[in-house]
Design a protein around this motif. Structure first.
Motif, PDB file in Angstrom:
ATOM      1  N   GLY A 192    -103.416  49.112 -25.107  1.00  0.00           N
ATOM      2  CA  GLY A 192    -104.191  47.933 -25.455  1.00  0.00           C
ATOM      3  C   GLY A 192    -104.580  47.877 -26.917  1.00  0.00           C
ATOM      4  O   GLY A 192    -105.563  47.241 -27.282  1.00  0.00           O
TER       5      GLY A 192
ATOM      6  N   LEU B 246     -95.590  37.026 -25.268  1.00  0.00           N
ATOM      7  CA  LEU B 246     -96.506  38.105 -25.614  1.00  0.00           C
ATOM      8  C   LEU B 246     -96.102  39.410 -24.936  1.00  0.00           C
ATOM      9  O   LEU B 246     -95.551  39.409 -23.835  1.00  0.00           O
ATOM     10  CB  LEU B 246     -97.929  37.762 -25.167  1.00  0.00           C
ATOM     11  CG  LEU B 246     -98.494  36.398 -25.548  1.00  0.00           C
ATOM     12  CD1 LEU B 246     -99.887  36.225 -24.943  1.00  0.00           C
ATOM     13  CD2 LEU B 246     -98.547  36.227 -27.052  1.00  0.00           C
ATOM     14  N   SER B 247     -96.419  40.515 -25.595  1.00  0.00           N
ATOM     15  CA  SER B 247     -96.280  41.836 -24.995  1.00  0.00           C
ATOM     16  C   SER B 247     -97.375  42.721 -25.569  1.00  0.00           C
ATOM     17  O   SER B 247     -97.588  42.749 -26.788  1.00  0.00           O
ATOM     18  CB  SER B 247     -94.902  42.438 -25.296  1.00  0.00           C
ATOM     19  OG  SER B 247     -94.748  43.686 -24.636  1.00  0.00           O
ATOM     20  N   LEU B 248     -98.073  43.448 -24.704  1.00  0.00           N
ATOM     21  CA  LEU B 248     -99.181  44.308 -25.116  1.00  0.00           C
ATOM     22  C   LEU B 248     -98.824  45.752 -24.830  1.00  0.00           C
ATOM     23  O   LEU B 248     -98.267  46.062 -23.770  1.00  0.00           O
ATOM     24  CB  LEU B 248    -100.439  43.922 -24.346  1.00  0.00           C
ATOM     25  CG  LEU B 248    -101.743  44.618 -24.710  1.00  0.00           C
ATOM     26  CD1 LEU B 248    -102.260  44.094 -26.048  1.00  0.00           C
ATOM     27  CD2 LEU B 248    -102.787  44.375 -23.627  1.00  0.00           C
ATOM     28  N   ASP B 249     -99.122  46.641 -25.781  1.00  0.00           N
ATOM     29  CA  ASP B 249     -98.814  48.049 -25.531  1.00  0.00           C
ATOM     30  C   ASP B 249     -99.737  48.622 -24.465  1.00  0.00           C
ATOM     31  O   ASP B 249    -100.787  48.055 -24.149  1.00  0.00           O
ATOM     32  CB  ASP B 249     -98.870  48.870 -26.824  1.00  0.00           C
ATOM     33  CG  ASP B 249    -100.296  49.125 -27.294  1.00  0.00           C
ATOM     34  OD1 ASP B 249    -101.192  48.312 -26.995  1.00  0.00           O
ATOM     35  OD2 ASP B 249    -100.509  50.143 -27.970  1.00  0.00           O
TER      36      ASP B 249
ATOM     37  N   TYR C 217    -105.180  37.298 -23.395  1.00  0.00           N
ATOM     38  CA  TYR C 217    -104.544  36.534 -24.462  1.00  0.00           C
ATOM     39  C   TYR C 217    -103.549  35.582 -23.818  1.00  0.00           C
ATOM     40  O   TYR C 217    -102.786  35.979 -22.927  1.00  0.00           O
ATOM     41  CB  TYR C 217    -103.811  37.451 -25.444  1.00  0.00           C
ATOM     42  CG  TYR C 217    -104.716  38.416 -26.173  1.00  0.00           C
ATOM     43  CD1 TYR C 217    -105.531  37.974 -27.209  1.00  0.00           C
ATOM     44  CD2 TYR C 217    -104.757  39.764 -25.830  1.00  0.00           C
ATOM     45  CE1 TYR C 217    -106.375  38.848 -27.877  1.00  0.00           C
ATOM     46  CE2 TYR C 217    -105.592  40.648 -26.491  1.00  0.00           C
ATOM     47  CZ  TYR C 217    -106.400  40.184 -27.514  1.00  0.00           C
ATOM     48  OH  TYR C 217    -107.229  41.045 -28.176  1.00  0.00           O
TER      49      TYR C 217
ATOM     50  N   VAL D 139    -105.341  45.122 -32.140  1.00  0.00           N
ATOM     51  CA  VAL D 139    -106.345  44.560 -31.241  1.00  0.00           C
ATOM     52  C   VAL D 139    -107.684  45.244 -31.464  1.00  0.00           C
ATOM     53  O   VAL D 139    -107.780  46.480 -31.434  1.00  0.00           O
ATOM     54  CB  VAL D 139    -105.919  44.737 -29.766  1.00  0.00           C
ATOM     55  CG1 VAL D 139    -107.019  44.270 -28.822  1.00  0.00           C
ATOM     56  CG2 VAL D 139    -104.615  43.988 -29.494  1.00  0.00           C
TER      57      VAL D 139
ATOM     58  N   VAL E  53    -106.247  42.814 -21.443  1.00  0.00           N
ATOM     59  CA  VAL E  53    -106.621  44.067 -22.100  1.00  0.00           C
ATOM     60  C   VAL E  53    -108.092  44.324 -21.873  1.00  0.00           C
ATOM     61  O   VAL E  53    -108.906  43.414 -21.903  1.00  0.00           O
ATOM     62  CB  VAL E  53    -106.309  44.020 -23.619  1.00  0.00           C
ATOM     63  CG1 VAL E  53    -107.103  42.935 -24.314  1.00  0.00           C
ATOM     64  CG2 VAL E  53    -106.592  45.385 -24.265  1.00  0.00           C
TER      65      VAL E  53
ATOM     66  N   ARG F 166    -110.705  46.220 -29.720  1.00  0.00           N
ATOM     67  CA  ARG F 166    -111.039  46.358 -28.307  1.00  0.00           C
ATOM     68  C   ARG F 166    -112.467  45.914 -27.996  1.00  0.00           C
ATOM     69  O   ARG F 166    -112.805  45.664 -26.841  1.00  0.00           O
ATOM     70  CB  ARG F 166    -110.845  47.820 -27.866  1.00  0.00           C
ATOM     71  CG  ARG F 166    -109.427  48.353 -28.040  1.00  0.00           C
ATOM     72  CD  ARG F 166    -108.486  47.837 -26.975  1.00  0.00           C
ATOM     73  NE  ARG F 166    -108.868  48.335 -25.666  1.00  0.00           N
ATOM     74  CZ  ARG F 166    -108.579  49.546 -25.215  1.00  0.00           C
ATOM     75  NH1 ARG F 166    -107.904  50.403 -25.962  1.00  0.00           N
ATOM     76  NH2 ARG F 166    -108.936  49.912 -24.002  1.00  0.00           N
TER      77      ARG F 166
ATOM     78  N   THR G 188    -102.158  47.164 -29.543  1.00  0.00           N
ATOM     79  CA  THR G 188    -101.290  46.297 -30.337  1.00  0.00           C
ATOM     80  C   THR G 188    -100.727  45.183 -29.474  1.00  0.00           C
ATOM     81  O   THR G 188    -100.222  45.436 -28.375  1.00  0.00           O
ATOM     82  CB  THR G 188    -100.125  47.086 -30.963  1.00  0.00           C
ATOM     83  OG1 THR G 188    -100.620  48.282 -31.586  1.00  0.00           O
ATOM     84  CG2 THR G 188     -99.408  46.248 -32.012  1.00  0.00           C
ATOM     85  N   LEU G 189    -100.815  43.964 -29.983  1.00  0.00           N
ATOM     86  CA  LEU G 189    -100.240  42.798 -29.314  1.00  0.00           C
ATOM     87  C   LEU G 189     -99.045  42.324 -30.119  1.00  0.00           C
ATOM     88  O   LEU G 189     -99.131  42.148 -31.341  1.00  0.00           O
ATOM     89  CB  LEU G 189    -101.276  41.670 -29.212  1.00  0.00           C
ATOM     90  CG  LEU G 189    -100.775  40.382 -28.545  1.00  0.00           C
ATOM     91  CD1 LEU G 189    -100.571  40.597 -27.052  1.00  0.00           C
ATOM     92  CD2 LEU G 189    -101.760  39.236 -28.795  1.00  0.00           C
TER      93      LEU G 189
END
Length: 401
Positions: A84, A78-81, A40, A109, A400, A111, A86-87
């Motif tokens: 993978g 941006l930050s992704l958990d 992303y 997200v 991700v 997947r 939740t963005l």
């Protein structure tokens, strides 16, 4: 007596034939392809249209644009958990629900195809959120608001959505020096020494302490973080000064060993090593060096930095000089210059290494492209592989599977 060897040879031939027949009759098992890797990319308007989804080739690292997955304007951060799922996207709009604040959005997200579904939005509790980061337990999202100089923590619900802010802290104080004293000769790098400007916030690896930089005040704030309720409380001391007057502290990264912190100063174009006291949650300055070549003169703005996966090398991006500089990490975390590499683009806002550590990407904001470099696994040196990905005003990229 001579019949037995013949029978024995016949038996061996029959056994071999049966074995071959069995092997050829068994279905061939196809090799399992590696899971798809998506990226992303957040962008700035008007050249960028929001958050873009790319497919990443598992071998070459080439980026293939799929589609725009969020039209949130100025969706640059941006930050992704870790799972993978939740963005989180920070939009630098200045009018969320007429609040004169920015907005934070949480997306679920998919997947399988990388598509996003909006979960909810929250007021960023300040103007122009320029950085978001999850705490190690993934239960709070931290946000730094450049326009207002405030930082905040937001609880993360079980489904990944964001709850209202649990803690908001507003920095205040005299602005830093108008000109960075440690900048190169001829530098006019002065971008924000007029008011508080929070530029980054992130937790230490254990989640007990939080640090935030304020470019406008030339400070690095030190916070105690309560993991049970998300509160940010000033540590002792509450902040330390930047390594030089007008330096403009911007972004930092923890070394994998958790004891070293590397911080880039935007306006002075310097790089500072701090030792992190894991018991007190405080930083002690150890070394400050230039992020630019020895003989460089003129204006440049340092921007992003990232560590090699093995922690042996640090890479720094310089805007206007348009370079990625490689530093080797030695004893006690000390840095030594290795080499510089031209980004092949203009104004690299950030640099990022893909999950397998084979490639580094430069997100060139003003030339509207992303350039790709191979990383030598032994020397850590970069090699441009003549691959450009056109994209309007790219800012940040996360991966991700």
């Amino acid at each position: 007596m001579q019949i037995q060897p013949a029978l024995f040879r016949l038996s061996k031939r029959m056994a071999l034939s049966i074995a071959l027949l069995t092997m050829t009759s068994m279905p061939l098992r196809a090799e399992t392809p590696p899971p798809a890797l998506f990226a992303y990319v957040g962008t700035y308007n008007p050249n960028g249209e929001g958050v873009y989804l790319f497919k990443v080739d598992s071998q070459s690292g080439a980026l293939s644009r799929v589609k725009v997955v969020s039209n949130l304007p100025n969706a640059a951060q941006l930050s992704l958990d870790g799972a993978g799922k939740t963005l989180y996207v920070a939009s630098e709009v200045a009018n969320y629900k007429d609040s004169q604040h920015g907005v934070l959005a949480a997306y679920a997200v998919n997947r399988a195809d990388g598509s996003l579904t909006l979960l909810n939005q929250q007021d960023a509790q300040g103007k122009m959120p320029v950085y978001v980061a999850l705490t190690p337990k993934q239960n709070y999202l931290l946000a730094a608001n450049y326009g207002s100089g405030s930082v905040a923590s937001f609880p993360v619900a079980e489904d990944g959505s964001l709850l209202p802010a649990a803690s908001v802290q507003q920095s205040a104080g005299p602005a830093g020096a108008a000109r960075p004293e440690a900048a190169p000769i001829g530098s006019f790098a002065a971008s924000g020494h007029d008011a508080p400007h929070a530029h980054m916030i992130a937790s230490d690896p254990n989640g007990k302490f939080v640090f935030s930089t304020d470019l406008g005040l030339d400070r690095i704030y030190q916070w105690r973080f309560d993991q049970s309720n998300g509160s940010l409380a000033p540590n002792t001391p509450a902040f330390i000064k930047a390594s030089s007057a007008g330096a403009g502290p911007r972004h930092f990264v923890f070394h994998p060993n958790g004891r070293y912190v590397y911080l880039i100063n935007e306006e002075a174009s310097t790089l500072t090593l701090y030792h992190f006291d894991q018991s007190s949650g405080t930083l002690q300055e150890q070394q400050t060096i230039s992020s630019l070549p020895k003989n460089y003169q003129g204006t440049s703005f340092a921007s992003g930095l990232t560590l090699s996966h093995d922690g042996r090398f640090l890479y720094v991006a310089n805007r206007l000089h348009n370079s990625i500089v490689q530093f080797a990490i030695g004893a006690q975390g000390k840095l030594s210059w290795v080499e510089e590499t031209w980004t092949r683009g203009d104004y690299p806002r950030s640099i990022v290494i893909e999950p397998q550590g084979r490639y580094i990407y430069a997100l060139n904001q003003r030339s509207d492209n992303i350039t790709q470099f191979a990383i030598d696994k032994h020397s850590g040196k970069l090699h441009f592989i003549d691959r450009y990905t056109g994209l309007g005003s790219p800012s940040q990229m996360v991966f991700v599977r």
